[in-house]
Design an enzyme around this catalytic site. Structure first.
Site, PDB file in Angstrom:
ATOM      1  N   LYS A 101       0.840  -1.204   0.000  1.00 24.15           N
ATOM      2  CA  LYS A 101       0.000   0.000   0.000  1.00 24.15           C
ATOM      3  C   LYS A 101       0.870   1.247   0.000  1.00 24.15           C
ATOM      4  O   LYS A 101       2.088   1.158   0.203  1.00 24.15           O
ATOM      5  CB  LYS A 101      -0.957  -0.027   1.199  1.00 24.15           C
ATOM      6  N   ARG A 138     -10.068  -0.456  14.632  1.00 26.07           N
ATOM      7  CA  ARG A 138     -10.107   0.416  13.445  1.00 26.07           C
ATOM      8  C   ARG A 138     -10.990  -0.246  12.389  1.00 26.07           C
ATOM      9  O   ARG A 138     -12.083   0.203  12.108  1.00 26.07           O
ATOM     10  CB  ARG A 138      -8.715   0.623  12.842  1.00 26.07           C
ATOM     11  N   TYR A 180      15.873  30.307   7.827  1.00 21.91           N
ATOM     12  CA  TYR A 180      14.681  30.938   8.407  1.00 21.91           C
ATOM     13  C   TYR A 180      14.758  30.972   9.930  1.00 21.91           C
ATOM     14  O   TYR A 180      15.238  30.013  10.563  1.00 21.91           O
ATOM     15  CB  TYR A 180      13.424  30.172   8.005  1.00 21.91           C
ATOM     16  N   MET A 214      11.838  24.639   2.325  1.00 24.29           N
ATOM     17  CA  MET A 214      11.055  23.863   1.354  1.00 24.29           C
ATOM     18  C   MET A 214      11.942  23.051   0.408  1.00 24.29           C
ATOM     19  O   MET A 214      11.680  21.876   0.140  1.00 24.29           O
ATOM     20  CB  MET A 214      10.148  24.804   0.549  1.00 24.29           C
TER      21      MET A 214
HETATM   22  C1  PLP Z   1      -3.971  -4.863   8.077  1.00 20.20           C
HETATM   23  C2  PLP Z   1      -2.524  -4.659   7.856  1.00 20.20           C
HETATM   24  N1  PLP Z   1      -1.724  -5.725   7.662  1.00 20.20           N
HETATM   25  C3  PLP Z   1      -0.394  -5.601   7.473  1.00 20.20           C
HETATM   26  C4  PLP Z   1       0.211  -4.359   7.469  1.00 20.20           C
HETATM   27  C5  PLP Z   1       1.702  -4.261   7.305  1.00 20.20           C
HETATM   28  O1  PLP Z   1       2.276  -3.734   8.477  1.00 20.20           O
HETATM   29  P1  PLP Z   1       3.854  -3.510   8.586  1.00 20.20           P
HETATM   30  O2  PLP Z   1       4.188  -2.451   7.607  1.00 20.20           O
HETATM   31  O3  PLP Z   1       4.070  -3.101   9.991  1.00 20.20           O
HETATM   32  O4  PLP Z   1       4.491  -4.799   8.250  1.00 20.20           O
HETATM   33  C6  PLP Z   1      -0.578  -3.227   7.660  1.00 20.20           C
HETATM   34  C7  PLP Z   1       0.060  -1.906   7.675  1.00 20.20           C
HETATM   35  O5  PLP Z   1      -0.324  -0.989   8.324  1.00 20.20           O
HETATM   36  C8  PLP Z   1      -1.968  -3.375   7.857  1.00 20.20           C
HETATM   37  O6  PLP Z   1      -2.762  -2.307   8.063  1.00 20.20           O
END
Ligand code: PLP
Length: 386
Positions: free
Chosen positions: A48, A148, A270, A328
């Site tokens: 992700k 969550r 700055y 920046m």
């Molecule tokens: C549901 C879930 N699984 C796995 C991961 C991977 O976690 P990590 O990057 O700590 O290995 C995440 C990352 O936030 C996650 O939200």
């Protein structure tokens, strides 16, 4: 001559103030390291946020080459990117679930799979399966203490009592997520483990996955049928407080744009946050907070400068302090104590071989995850070891 053709004469390395090198061989080695840590347990890849900032279009195929067959992303958009760059056999799951009414049809058409996070999402996926007349694969997330995403306790109880709700859902994986995996002694780890085991027993038989990167290092109890690491693949230390078992994958270097000597009481940057107390040599480097080099590193961070050794000797890297505020597009380094003034046009290391990503994160008061996912778009990116 037009501005465009002028620009075309600049070589790629002249276009940016920062150079980001991603070592795909190190990424693959980290994947294999996790397979070894899990004693052969299959390992999914969490890619992700554009593979934690490294570039999913390059990282995901490299992970596929290393053996990954199951991929997790947060968003449908990220899943579509993976579908373009991965073979059709790759299983791509969207952790965020089904986004919006009717999204399930689009997931099916695109060949991406939801992680079902609620009874409502299960019902939608099951309805689609009924309409299609076949079982449709998905993962199922149960909440065991993160609060969550995932089925909360009351929904889990209803599903356990009415397992027919899963008719038509081919539950590929039952997953949950650890809140404190990076703190091995935290009692919540065992509590989540017990809750996950209990959930698993109450539901129809499914393969299971609990461990993220730190969880993959908590031992056999946490492995189940699939490890689910992200950060460790990219070089973040999954065992904070202990030596990093992972290889560094990313190297960030900045170009020296100018070098000047200032005398007291002159100030730098700055807010006049740094004031020279001695004759000081300042090297100005062409990256800043617009590149994700966090402003909280002002007066905190270090850079590493290569210094040539004497005749025949190996060059070494010497740490120099960041002085003044991160702005920046620029940072300023105190290079006074180096044996020789570094050349304009040369590069300094911000993290990579000399300085671990996690050390820089510590200096910034954050975690390696945030440093990587903040990496800006302006760097010249180079992928090695494909
Ligand atoms: C549901 C879930 N699984 C796995 C991961 C991977 O976690 P990590 O990057 O700590 O290995 C995440 C990352 O936030 C996650 O939200």
């Amino acid at each position: 001559m037009s501005a465009d053709s002028e620009a075309a004469r600049l070589r790629p390395e002249q276009l940016a103030g920062g150079l980001l090198t991603v070592d795909l061989a190190a990424l693959k080695a980290n994947y294999r390291r996790l397979v070894a840590e899990g004693a052969g347990t299959p390992v999914a890849a969490v890619v992700k946020a554009d593979a934690y900032g490294l570039g999913a279009e390059r990282a995901a195929p490299a992970l596929w080459d290393a053996g990954a067959r199951i991929f997790f992303v947060a968003l449908p958009d990220e899943a579509l990117t993976l579908r373009r760059v991965l073979p059709a056999e790759a299983e791509v799951y969207v952790l965020g679930g089904l986004f919006g009414a009717g999204a399930e049809r689009d997931y099916l058409a695109a060949g991406i799979r939801p992680v079902l996070n609620s009874l409502e999402e299960i019902a939608r996926w099951a309805a689609l399966a009924a309409a299609e007349g076949r079982a449709l694969p998905a993962a199922l997330h149960v909440d065991t203490g993160m609060s969550r995403l995932g089925l909360p306790t009351d929904e889990l109880a209803r599903l356990a009592a009415e397992p027919e709700r899963l008719a038509g859902v081919e539950p590929a994986w039952l997953i949950s997520h650890l809140a404190c995996g990076d703190t091995p002694d935290h009692p919540l780890n065992r509590e989540q483990l017990q809750a996950f085991r209990a959930a698993r027993e109450r539901l129809p038989r499914m393969k299971a996955s609990l461990a993220n990167s730190p969880g993959s290092f908590l031992g056999a109890d946490f492995r189940f049928d699939l490890l689910r690491p992200g950060a460790a693949l990219y070089g973040v230390n999954p065992t904070p407080g202990n030596p990093n078992p992972m290889a560094q994958v990313v190297r960030l270097q900045g170009r020296i744009l100018q070098v000047r000597v200032i005398d007291p009481p002159m100030t730098v940057g700055y807010g006049a946050a740094f004031r020279a107390k001695r004759r000081t040599t300042i090297a100005t480097v062409g990256l800043g907070y617009a590149d994700g080099f966090l402003r909280s590193l002002s007066g905190q961070g270090r850079a590493w400068v290569s210094v040539a050794a004497g005749a025949g000797g190996e060059g070494t890297a010497v740490a120099v302090p960041l002085v003044g505020r991160v702005s920046m597009d620029l940072i300023t380094l105190d290079v006074t104590d180096l044996p020789e003034t570094p050349p304009v046009g040369g590069f300094v290391d911000l993290f990579g071989p000399g300085q671990q990503l996690d050390d820089l994160a510590d200096a910034a008061g954050t975690i390696g995850y945030e440093i990587l996912t903040s990496l800006g778009r302006r760097y010249r990116r180079v992928y090695e070891g494909a």
